[in-house]
Design a protein around this motif. Sequence first.
Motif, short mmCIF file in Angstrom:
data_model
loop_
_atom_site.label_atom_id
_atom_site.label_comp_id
_atom_site.label_asym_id
_atom_site.label_seq_id
_atom_site.Cartn_x
_atom_site.Cartn_y
_atom_site.Cartn_z
N UNK A 165 0.85 -1.19 0.00
CA UNK A 165 0.00 0.00 0.00
C UNK A 165 0.88 1.24 0.00
N UNK A 166 0.26 2.35 -0.39
CA UNK A 166 1.00 3.61 -0.44
C UNK A 166 0.77 4.34 0.88
N UNK A 167 1.81 4.96 1.41
CA UNK A 167 1.61 5.69 2.67
C UNK A 167 2.13 7.12 2.54
N UNK A 168 1.34 8.05 3.05
CA UNK A 168 1.72 9.45 3.13
C UNK A 168 1.88 9.78 4.61
N UNK A 169 3.10 10.04 5.03
CA UNK A 169 3.36 10.34 6.44
C UNK A 169 3.63 11.82 6.60
N UNK A 170 2.74 12.48 7.32
CA UNK A 170 2.86 13.93 7.46
C UNK A 170 2.79 14.29 8.94
N UNK A 305 0.68 7.88 -6.97
CA UNK A 305 -0.31 6.85 -7.34
C UNK A 305 -0.13 6.47 -8.81
N UNK A 306 -0.02 7.51 -9.67
CA UNK A 306 0.13 7.24 -11.12
C UNK A 306 1.41 6.45 -11.39
N UNK A 313 3.26 -1.45 -9.38
CA UNK A 313 3.68 -1.59 -7.99
C UNK A 313 2.46 -1.61 -7.07
N UNK A 314 1.35 -1.07 -7.59
CA UNK A 314 0.08 -1.08 -6.87
C UNK A 314 -0.99 -1.65 -7.80
N UNK A 315 -2.02 -2.30 -7.25
CA UNK A 315 -3.09 -2.80 -8.12
C UNK A 315 -3.81 -1.65 -8.83
#
Length: 364
Positions: A165-170, A305-306, A313-315
């Motif tokens: 999964x993609x993660x955005x850590x802010x 995402x793109x 790398x992602x579904x």
Amino acid sequence: MLILTKTAGVFFKPSKRKVYEFLRSFNFHPGTLFLHKIVLGIETSCDDTAAAVVDETGNVLGEAIHSQTEVHLKTGGIVPPAAQQLHRENIQRIVQEALSASRISPSDLSAIATTIKPGLALSLGVGLSFSLQLVGQLKKPFIPIHHMEAHALTIRLTNKVEFPFLVLLISGGHCLLALVQGVSDFLLLGKSLDIAPGDMLDKVARRLSLIKHPECSTMSGGKAIEHLAKQGNRFHFDIKPPLHHAKNCDFSFTGLQHVTDKIIMKKEKEEGIEKGQILSSAADIAATVQHTMACHLVKRTHRAILFCKQRDLLPQNNAVLVASGGVASNFYIRRALEILTNATQCTLLCPPPRLCTDNGIMIA
Ligand code: KG4
Ligand code: ZN
């Protein structure tokens, strides 16, 4: 009942409490006997002294936290030696509170997990030396924890999320986009080239003197901006999102902070007020900063995402974007990210706000 007869013999004349504590460490599946691993997590990387006891299925058995926010608001930011002193004063009590709430005796712990990086060296040192002392006394294994990995994986406590999964850590100290391929397998896609978004919000809140605002005096800078922004007009000032043309997934926030500083200075002149007084346009400024920051975060995340979909790398459908870290407790930013995930056939998952900011549970 089967488990009760099997285990009760372990104790010689067991007290009710002892039996109860012992049984808590078992999973009640009829016919199976399974000892849970129980971990004490300790977090002192920045300005929160936190501890929690969590079992291997993700049950939070006990938790305690001491926040230093109010102290640091008064000094206009975190002063590392002051943070270190507050951690020293509170760590024993906080760990004791978490253990008492869990009703787990220290000898029943399977391991002690502690944040070792990244963070303020003086703050990290308090948690680490306390933990190592405890590890020595109890003769338990020690699990070193990377603070950002803990933020990234917290979602697995509240949702069933498959890798990748993609993660955005802010947060106040970090800003990064990464592809999480496994528990300790991260592909870094982008990071802040300068300060973190929470740091920028804290600086803007300080420059706006929001500590003097009756509704925001005890809030962290980011929370104060979110609160005030609800009363403001996000289109009142025109600020361009940073790195508009950069063909990567990096972030930048100092430019936004400087432009906002200039707007504040101009407004102070116009309204004829001194630095340190509250501007009548403070809510509009808060709304504009929050909106511009949200646009920037969304644009860079969209690129990630793109990129991930293009490289498989992602579904293609139902890929998961996780947003975490203190700034991800902001509902305006969550909404903006949700618009992005809806438009890209992804799903946005965020831990509840209290698990977005620093806590002991994510470490355990
Ligand atoms: O993750 P965290 O608790 O500590 C760090 O690891 O930095 O994040 C703290 C940061 C602070 O900069 C704070 O101003 C920001 O998160 N923050 C928020 C909100 N609540 C906390 N930023 C925006 N909106 C919020 N509601
Ligand atoms: Zn954090």
